[in-house]
Design an enzyme around this catalytic site. Structure first.
Site, short mmCIF file in Angstrom:
data_model
loop_
_atom_site.label_atom_id
_atom_site.label_comp_id
_atom_site.label_asym_id
_atom_site.label_seq_id
_atom_site.Cartn_x
_atom_site.Cartn_y
_atom_site.Cartn_z
N SER A 47 21.50 -39.63 13.34
CA SER A 47 20.81 -39.41 12.07
C SER A 47 19.35 -39.04 12.25
CB SER A 47 20.94 -40.65 11.17
OG SER A 47 20.50 -41.81 11.84
N LYS A 164 1.37 -44.17 0.97
CA LYS A 164 2.35 -43.47 0.15
C LYS A 164 3.50 -43.05 1.05
CE LYS A 164 3.01 -39.85 -3.29
NZ LYS A 164 2.37 -38.78 -4.09
N LEU A 165 4.71 -43.47 0.71
CA LEU A 165 5.88 -43.24 1.54
C LEU A 165 6.51 -41.88 1.22
CD1 LEU A 165 7.44 -46.81 1.23
CD2 LEU A 165 5.84 -45.97 2.97
N CYS A 167 9.31 -41.22 0.10
CA CYS A 167 10.07 -41.24 -1.16
C CYS A 167 9.17 -41.15 -2.38
CB CYS A 167 10.92 -42.50 -1.23
SG CYS A 167 9.94 -44.02 -1.24
#
Length: 201
Positions: A47, A164-165, A167
């Site tokens: 992945s 800040k991610l 997502c």
């Protein structure tokens, strides 16, 4: 940590591993940080390959995947890749460590090359992890339990940071910057080497 004599005089052998987090986009940068100082080999879970920029990896760093585990073995007596990599490495660093791979390691699962190396790891040698996941995943009670189990194994945590991610959420869970991971491991290694030279523990 017991360091053999030759590990004090030669370059350290660093095994870097990436699991399936979007933070794997920084894996090439991490490999470049370490390849200036150490011999480096790399492992990427299936992945993580969605994010690892393979063409930008250092030319002297070999990247191993799950397919290599099977293609390198044909008969009894052939080298087993996850064992060979464990023997070769002085230090292993999993960065990023996803929530899924964290859970696998905590549960003793070994269903890919990365987790097989960890399951076969010699814990007299250092193993570092740098988690990366959404804030709510990081704050999940399972994560706390899994980290306790890793600590009991002697695995060293390089904590995530608040930002800040990917997502869009803001909070704790972003992987530590590659430069911080590198400096943490190098300072640890050089401290241990100094103690070895001085005859202290």
């Amino acid at each position: 940590m017991n360091m053999e004599v030759d590990t004090v005089t030669r370059k350290p052998r660093i095994l870097l591993a990436a699991s399936g987090s979007v933070a794997s986009i920084k894996f090439s940068n991490l490999c470049h940080c370490f390849s200036e100082w150490a011999e480096v080999k790399a492992v990427a879970s299936k992945s993580s390959l969605n994010f690892v920029d393979k063409p930008s990896l250092p030319q002297n760093v070999t990247l191993y995947t799950d397919e290599d585990e099977w293609s390198s073995w044909n008969k009894i007596g052939d080298p087993v890749l996850h064992i060979e990599l464990r023997r070769w490495a002085d230090v292993m660093i999993i960065a990023p460590l996803s929530a899924n791979t964290l859970a696998k390691i905590a549960g003793g699962l070994c269903d890919n090359l990365l987790t097989c190396i960890v399951r076969a790891w010699d814990y007299s040698k250092p193993l570092f992890v740098a988690p990366a996941m959404n804030t709510l995943m990081w704050n999940n009670p399972f994560t706390e339990r899994h980290l306790v189990l890793l600590d009991e194994l002697g695995i060293t945590l390089i904590p995530p940071i608040k930002k800040k991610l990917a997502c869009g959420d803001y909070g704790n869970g972003a992987m530590a910057e590659p430069s911080l991971i590198y400096s943490t491991v190098r300072l640890f290694w050089e401290s241990q080497a100094r103690k070895q030279r001085d005859g202290t523990s």
